[in-house]
Motif scaffolding. Sequence first.
Motif, PDB file in Angstrom:
ATOM      1  N   LYS A  39       0.819  -1.329   0.007  1.00  0.00           N
ATOM      2  CA  LYS A  39       0.212  -0.057  -0.119  1.00  0.00           C
ATOM      3  C   LYS A  39       0.834   1.271  -0.264  1.00  0.00           C
ATOM      4  O   LYS A  39       0.563   2.086  -0.946  1.00  0.00           O
ATOM      5  CB  LYS A  39      -0.889  -0.082   1.359  1.00  0.00           C
ATOM      6  CG  LYS A  39      -1.987   1.447   0.963  1.00  0.00           C
ATOM      7  CD  LYS A  39      -2.850   1.083   2.490  1.00  0.00           C
ATOM      8  CE  LYS A  39      -3.535   2.317   2.576  1.00  0.00           C
ATOM      9  NZ  LYS A  39      -3.272   3.662   2.751  1.00  0.00           N
ATOM     10  N   ARG A  42       3.042   1.447  -3.636  1.00  0.00           N
ATOM     11  CA  ARG A  42       2.508   1.265  -4.832  1.00  0.00           C
ATOM     12  C   ARG A  42       0.850   1.921  -4.841  1.00  0.00           C
ATOM     13  O   ARG A  42       0.462   1.784  -5.862  1.00  0.00           O
ATOM     14  CB  ARG A  42       2.287  -0.045  -5.088  1.00  0.00           C
ATOM     15  CG  ARG A  42       3.698  -0.560  -5.253  1.00  0.00           C
ATOM     16  CD  ARG A  42       3.626  -2.119  -5.856  1.00  0.00           C
ATOM     17  NE  ARG A  42       3.705  -2.163  -7.093  1.00  0.00           N
ATOM     18  CZ  ARG A  42       4.053  -2.872  -8.061  1.00  0.00           C
ATOM     19  NH1 ARG A  42       4.335  -4.121  -7.304  1.00  0.00           N
ATOM     20  NH2 ARG A  42       4.235  -2.923  -9.227  1.00  0.00           N
ATOM     21  N   VAL A  43       0.397   2.599  -3.755  1.00  0.00           N
ATOM     22  CA  VAL A  43      -0.871   3.096  -3.700  1.00  0.00           C
ATOM     23  C   VAL A  43      -0.703   4.785  -3.628  1.00  0.00           C
ATOM     24  O   VAL A  43      -0.006   4.811  -2.655  1.00  0.00           O
ATOM     25  CB  VAL A  43      -1.776   2.515  -2.736  1.00  0.00           C
ATOM     26  CG1 VAL A  43      -3.222   3.233  -2.561  1.00  0.00           C
ATOM     27  CG2 VAL A  43      -2.139   1.109  -2.942  1.00  0.00           C
ATOM     28  N   TYR A  45      -1.065   8.546  -2.789  1.00  0.00           N
ATOM     29  CA  TYR A  45      -1.712   9.337  -1.498  1.00  0.00           C
ATOM     30  C   TYR A  45      -2.136  10.921  -1.940  1.00  0.00           C
ATOM     31  O   TYR A  45      -1.423  11.301  -2.948  1.00  0.00           O
ATOM     32  CB  TYR A  45      -0.648   9.699  -0.530  1.00  0.00           C
ATOM     33  CG  TYR A  45      -0.357   8.149   0.258  1.00  0.00           C
ATOM     34  CD1 TYR A  45      -1.226   7.852   1.387  1.00  0.00           C
ATOM     35  CD2 TYR A  45       0.765   7.392  -0.069  1.00  0.00           C
ATOM     36  CE1 TYR A  45      -0.657   6.797   2.144  1.00  0.00           C
ATOM     37  CE2 TYR A  45       1.135   6.192   0.523  1.00  0.00           C
ATOM     38  CZ  TYR A  45       0.168   5.826   1.670  1.00  0.00           C
ATOM     39  OH  TYR A  45       0.486   4.820   2.366  1.00  0.00           O
ATOM     40  N   LYS A  49      -2.263  12.483  -6.196  1.00  0.00           N
ATOM     41  CA  LYS A  49      -1.894  11.030  -6.377  1.00  0.00           C
ATOM     42  C   LYS A  49      -0.503  10.865  -6.511  1.00  0.00           C
ATOM     43  O   LYS A  49       0.124  10.482  -7.225  1.00  0.00           O
ATOM     44  CB  LYS A  49      -2.667  10.683  -7.867  1.00  0.00           C
ATOM     45  CG  LYS A  49      -4.029  10.545  -7.998  1.00  0.00           C
ATOM     46  CD  LYS A  49      -4.811   9.530  -7.174  1.00  0.00           C
ATOM     47  CE  LYS A  49      -6.350   9.593  -7.137  1.00  0.00           C
ATOM     48  NZ  LYS A  49      -6.900   8.616  -6.160  1.00  0.00           N
ATOM     49  N   TYR A  51       3.165   9.362  -5.282  1.00  0.00           N
ATOM     50  CA  TYR A  51       3.666   8.098  -4.666  1.00  0.00           C
ATOM     51  C   TYR A  51       4.695   8.298  -3.853  1.00  0.00           C
ATOM     52  O   TYR A  51       5.608   9.058  -3.689  1.00  0.00           O
ATOM     53  CB  TYR A  51       4.058   7.070  -5.855  1.00  0.00           C
ATOM     54  CG  TYR A  51       2.938   6.826  -6.848  1.00  0.00           C
ATOM     55  CD1 TYR A  51       2.278   5.354  -6.410  1.00  0.00           C
ATOM     56  CD2 TYR A  51       2.473   7.093  -7.889  1.00  0.00           C
ATOM     57  CE1 TYR A  51       1.177   5.083  -7.109  1.00  0.00           C
ATOM     58  CE2 TYR A  51       1.600   6.664  -8.640  1.00  0.00           C
ATOM     59  CZ  TYR A  51       0.878   5.816  -8.327  1.00  0.00           C
ATOM     60  OH  TYR A  51      -0.125   5.146  -9.022  1.00  0.00           O
ATOM     61  N   TYR A 298      -8.247  -1.483  -3.160  1.00  0.00           N
ATOM     62  CA  TYR A 298      -7.965  -0.196  -3.662  1.00  0.00           C
ATOM     63  C   TYR A 298      -8.040  -0.132  -5.101  1.00  0.00           C
ATOM     64  O   TYR A 298      -8.016   1.113  -5.641  1.00  0.00           O
ATOM     65  CB  TYR A 298      -6.427   0.033  -3.373  1.00  0.00           C
ATOM     66  CG  TYR A 298      -6.112   0.183  -1.739  1.00  0.00           C
ATOM     67  CD1 TYR A 298      -6.479   1.303  -1.005  1.00  0.00           C
ATOM     68  CD2 TYR A 298      -5.698  -1.061  -0.924  1.00  0.00           C
ATOM     69  CE1 TYR A 298      -6.239   1.440   0.094  1.00  0.00           C
ATOM     70  CE2 TYR A 298      -5.584  -0.857   0.258  1.00  0.00           C
ATOM     71  CZ  TYR A 298      -5.668   0.628   0.996  1.00  0.00           C
ATOM     72  OH  TYR A 298      -5.514   0.647   2.195  1.00  0.00           O
ATOM     73  N   PHE A 299      -8.660  -1.179  -5.828  1.00  0.00           N
ATOM     74  CA  PHE A 299      -8.556  -1.147  -7.263  1.00  0.00           C
ATOM     75  C   PHE A 299     -10.136  -1.376  -7.921  1.00  0.00           C
ATOM     76  O   PHE A 299     -10.776  -2.419  -7.146  1.00  0.00           O
ATOM     77  CB  PHE A 299      -7.647  -1.522  -7.896  1.00  0.00           C
ATOM     78  CG  PHE A 299      -6.153  -0.889  -7.789  1.00  0.00           C
ATOM     79  CD1 PHE A 299      -5.838   0.452  -8.458  1.00  0.00           C
ATOM     80  CD2 PHE A 299      -5.473  -1.109  -6.683  1.00  0.00           C
ATOM     81  CE1 PHE A 299      -4.713   0.803  -8.216  1.00  0.00           C
ATOM     82  CE2 PHE A 299      -4.272  -0.473  -6.445  1.00  0.00           C
ATOM     83  CZ  PHE A 299      -3.759   0.654  -7.263  1.00  0.00           C
TER      84      PHE A 299
END
Length: 299
Positions: A39, A42-43, A45, A49, A51, A298-299
């Motif tokens: 998370k 690779r997700v 914030y 957006k 990283y 998350y996707f």
Amino acid sequence: MAEPLPTEDGVKENKLWKGVFAVSGILITLVIYGVLQEKIMRVPYGVNKEYFKYSLFLVFCNRITTSAVSAGSLVASKKALDPVAPVYKYCLVSVTNILTTTCQYEALKYVSFPVQTLAKCAKMIPVMIWGTFIMQKKYKGFDYLVAFLVTLGCSIFILFPAGTDFSPYGKGRENTVWGISLMVGYLGFDGFTSTFQDKLFKGYDMEIHNQIFYTTLCSCVLSLTGLIFQGHLLLAVDFVYRHNDCFLDIVLLSTVATASQFFISYTIRTFGALTFAAIMTTRQVPSSLSFHFLLMLYF
């Protein structure tokens, strides 16, 4: 009156419960750790957006938390903080552990999670190789066969559900030479770290928290130095300051990393590096399942 000696069945039962404690602790903490690691790295914030790209900062946060907790445990139990082995040996474990963790984090930028998990299924083989050189252990053909079958079984399981990958660094970079090199480095350094830890435990009759404290303390100094030289320390702090949810994720990651380090050291001290490698190999199955859970979340 002298206490009766434990029976053979009692010793076996005690070892069984120690095994259950070690395996369950490693599986639970590292599955949570894997999800959080994915998370954070690779997700994105925030509304823009962004990283998080500072993998060495995660290493520093994990190690400083673990070092503080292990020092507190030694003080609370009134055990000496003095090193029982030459400091350079703690530092050697620390250096290879940092290289292991850094390779793992960096590989996430270039190799998909299913591919990385697949590579981790080969953990037992480098441990056996290092065990031959460092511990002068002699493994039989049957031992290598078991390691191969465990690796093959976990690999087959991982391959079948391997699905969609997501990478903030572009799909065209998966399985690059650099990504594969990072995974090879990860396996080599990881195998050396656990084998040398095993050697220290056996050679110096070392307490778990004593080894954890000095190795993580060395890791704190090394990772902080690396962050300063890279110019990433202030950038990472600024990112965390601007994204409170990232800060909370890192706090939780560091807490889980501390717990997992205890279970890892306990397992190596009690059962040895090869048993630990076998546990780490089979835990790739729940790790793969947690990856798909993360995708759905998350996707």
